[in-house]
Design a protein around this motif. Sequence first.
Motif, mmCIF file in Angstrom:
data_model
loop_
_atom_site.group_PDB
_atom_site.id
_atom_site.type_symbol
_atom_site.label_atom_id
_atom_site.label_comp_id
_atom_site.label_asym_id
_atom_site.label_seq_id
_atom_site.Cartn_x
_atom_site.Cartn_y
_atom_site.Cartn_z
ATOM 1 N N GLY A 263 -13.019 34.753 -37.110
ATOM 2 C CA GLY A 263 -12.092 34.112 -36.001
ATOM 3 C C GLY A 263 -12.094 32.967 -36.666
ATOM 4 O O GLY A 263 -12.820 32.084 -37.645
ATOM 5 N N ALA A 264 -10.718 32.438 -36.579
ATOM 6 C CA ALA A 264 -11.417 30.390 -37.193
ATOM 7 C C ALA A 264 -12.344 29.890 -35.865
ATOM 8 O O ALA A 264 -12.410 30.195 -35.210
ATOM 9 C CB ALA A 264 -9.610 30.638 -36.107
ATOM 10 N N ALA A 265 -12.381 28.653 -36.546
ATOM 11 C CA ALA A 265 -13.462 27.251 -35.815
ATOM 12 C C ALA A 265 -13.246 26.195 -36.717
ATOM 13 O O ALA A 265 -12.453 26.451 -37.801
ATOM 14 C CB ALA A 265 -14.630 27.909 -35.967
ATOM 15 N N PRO A 266 -13.776 25.552 -36.090
ATOM 16 C CA PRO A 266 -12.867 24.079 -36.730
ATOM 17 C C PRO A 266 -13.859 23.606 -37.887
ATOM 18 O O PRO A 266 -15.070 24.268 -38.239
ATOM 19 C CB PRO A 266 -13.845 22.898 -36.054
ATOM 20 N N VAL A 267 -12.107 23.587 -38.996
ATOM 21 C CA VAL A 267 -13.072 23.778 -40.847
ATOM 22 C C VAL A 267 -13.026 21.495 -41.116
ATOM 23 O O VAL A 267 -12.195 20.774 -40.157
ATOM 24 C CB VAL A 267 -12.199 24.020 -41.561
ATOM 25 N N SER A 268 -14.080 21.323 -41.580
ATOM 26 C CA SER A 268 -14.208 20.473 -42.255
ATOM 27 C C SER A 268 -13.448 19.491 -43.596
ATOM 28 O O SER A 268 -12.622 20.909 -43.984
ATOM 29 C CB SER A 268 -15.698 20.480 -42.431
ATOM 30 N N ASP A 269 -13.375 18.535 -43.518
ATOM 31 C CA ASP A 269 -12.424 18.474 -44.354
ATOM 32 C C ASP A 269 -13.046 18.836 -45.822
ATOM 33 O O ASP A 269 -12.265 19.174 -46.839
ATOM 34 C CB ASP A 269 -12.748 17.246 -44.729
ATOM 35 N N VAL A 270 -14.282 18.943 -46.016
ATOM 36 C CA VAL A 270 -15.134 19.838 -47.409
ATOM 37 C C VAL A 270 -13.991 21.289 -47.464
ATOM 38 O O VAL A 270 -14.306 21.492 -48.718
ATOM 39 C CB VAL A 270 -17.074 19.647 -47.227
ATOM 40 N N GLU A 271 -14.341 21.994 -46.053
ATOM 41 C CA GLU A 271 -14.392 23.306 -46.518
ATOM 42 C C GLU A 271 -12.441 23.527 -46.449
ATOM 43 O O GLU A 271 -12.278 24.253 -47.581
ATOM 44 C CB GLU A 271 -14.396 24.446 -45.147
ATOM 45 N N ALA B 287 -1.154 18.811 -39.313
ATOM 46 C CA ALA B 287 -1.487 18.883 -37.838
ATOM 47 C C ALA B 287 -3.302 17.754 -37.353
ATOM 48 O O ALA B 287 -3.034 17.081 -36.008
ATOM 49 C CB ALA B 287 -2.356 20.704 -37.941
ATOM 50 N N ARG B 288 -3.337 17.804 -38.333
ATOM 51 C CA ARG B 288 -4.567 16.684 -38.334
ATOM 52 C C ARG B 288 -3.799 14.892 -38.097
ATOM 53 O O ARG B 288 -4.226 14.013 -37.294
ATOM 54 C CB ARG B 288 -6.319 16.836 -39.061
ATOM 55 N N ALA B 289 -2.950 15.117 -39.011
ATOM 56 C CA ALA B 289 -2.254 13.532 -38.876
ATOM 57 C C ALA B 289 -0.447 13.741 -37.449
ATOM 58 O O ALA B 289 -0.219 12.636 -37.428
ATOM 59 C CB ALA B 289 -1.163 14.076 -40.130
ATOM 60 N N ARG B 290 -0.965 14.521 -36.720
ATOM 61 C CA ARG B 290 0.345 15.103 -35.584
ATOM 62 C C ARG B 290 1.134 14.916 -36.066
ATOM 63 O O ARG B 290 1.922 14.570 -35.862
ATOM 64 C CB ARG B 290 -0.199 13.933 -34.652
ATOM 65 N N ASP B 291 2.002 15.253 -37.088
ATOM 66 C CA ASP B 291 2.677 15.340 -37.975
ATOM 67 C C ASP B 291 3.515 16.494 -37.557
ATOM 68 O O ASP B 291 3.913 17.698 -38.510
ATOM 69 C CB ASP B 291 2.962 15.423 -39.910
ATOM 70 N N GLU C 27 0.166 25.992 -31.560
ATOM 71 C CA GLU C 27 -0.338 26.847 -32.199
ATOM 72 C C GLU C 27 -1.869 26.313 -33.071
ATOM 73 O O GLU C 27 -2.625 26.008 -32.886
ATOM 74 C CB GLU C 27 -0.777 28.178 -32.229
ATOM 75 N N THR C 28 -0.508 25.851 -34.331
ATOM 76 C CA THR C 28 -1.545 24.795 -35.514
ATOM 77 C C THR C 28 -2.065 23.503 -34.918
ATOM 78 O O THR C 28 -3.004 23.411 -35.398
ATOM 79 C CB THR C 28 -0.315 24.773 -36.575
ATOM 80 N N LEU C 29 -0.986 23.072 -34.096
ATOM 81 C CA LEU C 29 -2.064 22.036 -33.467
ATOM 82 C C LEU C 29 -2.724 22.041 -32.875
ATOM 83 O O LEU C 29 -4.064 21.425 -33.156
ATOM 84 C CB LEU C 29 -0.673 21.045 -32.593
ATOM 85 N N ALA C 30 -3.203 23.047 -31.879
ATOM 86 C CA ALA C 30 -4.189 22.923 -31.506
ATOM 87 C C ALA C 30 -5.898 23.759 -32.241
ATOM 88 O O ALA C 30 -6.235 23.170 -31.945
ATOM 89 C CB ALA C 30 -3.808 24.286 -30.135
ATOM 90 N N VAL C 31 -5.237 24.519 -33.094
ATOM 91 C CA VAL C 31 -6.485 25.210 -33.747
ATOM 92 C C VAL C 31 -7.089 24.553 -34.657
ATOM 93 O O VAL C 31 -7.843 24.113 -35.057
ATOM 94 C CB VAL C 31 -5.900 26.602 -34.127
ATOM 95 N N CYS C 32 -6.371 22.779 -35.507
ATOM 96 C CA CYS C 32 -6.703 22.480 -35.629
ATOM 97 C C CYS C 32 -6.657 21.409 -35.480
ATOM 98 O O CYS C 32 -7.318 20.118 -35.954
ATOM 99 C CB CYS C 32 -5.530 22.192 -37.350
ATOM 100 N N GLY C 33 -7.225 21.548 -34.372
ATOM 101 C CA GLY C 33 -6.999 20.160 -32.994
ATOM 102 C C GLY C 33 -8.790 19.910 -33.133
ATOM 103 O O GLY C 33 -9.250 20.768 -34.319
ATOM 104 N N ASP C 34 -9.361 18.866 -32.476
ATOM 105 C CA ASP C 34 -10.730 18.322 -31.653
ATOM 106 C C ASP C 34 -11.225 20.127 -30.803
ATOM 107 O O ASP C 34 -12.381 19.655 -30.594
ATOM 108 C CB ASP C 34 -10.510 17.836 -31.624
#
Length: 296
Positions: free
Chosen positions: A128-136, A153-157, A222-229
């Motif tokens: 499963g996908a889980a929130p990923v840190s910048d290091v990961e 996605a994190r930049a909402r671009d 979906e990418t915006l949501a999964v990579c969001g908060d």
Amino acid sequence: MSTVDVRDHSMVVADGRVVAWTECGPVDGVPVLRMPGTPGCRWTLRADRSPWTERSLRVITTERPGFGASSRLAGRGFSEHAGDVAKILDHLDLARVWVYGASGAAPHILAFSALYPQRVRAVTVLAGAAPVSDVEAKAETMIPVNVRGRQLARARDVEGLRALLEPIRSAMLDDPLAGFRALMAEAPQADQNVMSDSQWQEAFSLATREALICGVDGWIDETLAVCGDWNDVDPDRVSPSVTWWHTASDRNAPLSAAERLVARLPNGTLHVWPEGGHLTAYHREPQVLDEMLARG
């Protein structure tokens, strides 16, 4: 892939959207709800459905907004699809089901389980996908498209995501297997082995074309949501039993991110397969299903 045993369904919900799903197996069978990965759709099915037929499963495969026949819902998170799934179960007169899915299905499964725990017998999440840190989120940890997709996605671009995903969508519509192999070029050998399975190829090709034929917007959402908060997913409220299967060498969804997330689940258990990659569960479905059904 034979689809003679597949029942294709859709309905219009209160806001006018079309919500679609498929069913396989006897209508009086064991009710199991599947949520596909990303990009996936209601036709994300096994070509070899013997693990389902041997267990007399009634398998309901959902489809999220903006994929296949299901209307887009711009700006969505995960709770919206959870509501759609509850409506599907109401329509089918099913009170409780087993729930499982892979990859990008993970936050949608957790949202449904948190918001509608009374509808869930047990949950299984695969790679499963889980929130990923910048290091990961680096090239040595994740496949390039996931690293770049998360950055955008994190930049909402949104336009950057469109420029990234539209050529991939076009390539996968033209040749789903070649397009996916290009994305997964740096995935472990175990994933390459699954992608060489002729039955997997047959099912993947059908599902990919159906998922993406309607455009790229659903994939962007979906990418915006999964990579969001994940603001509409509270792992602490997921009361049903959750088994999460993963591998240490998964380059689509890092194990370390899964470990953090599963640690927050009140009844979560993480099982790490010693070998494999993101697609490992495909050849382990009997084991996965038996473990899940035993918890219901």
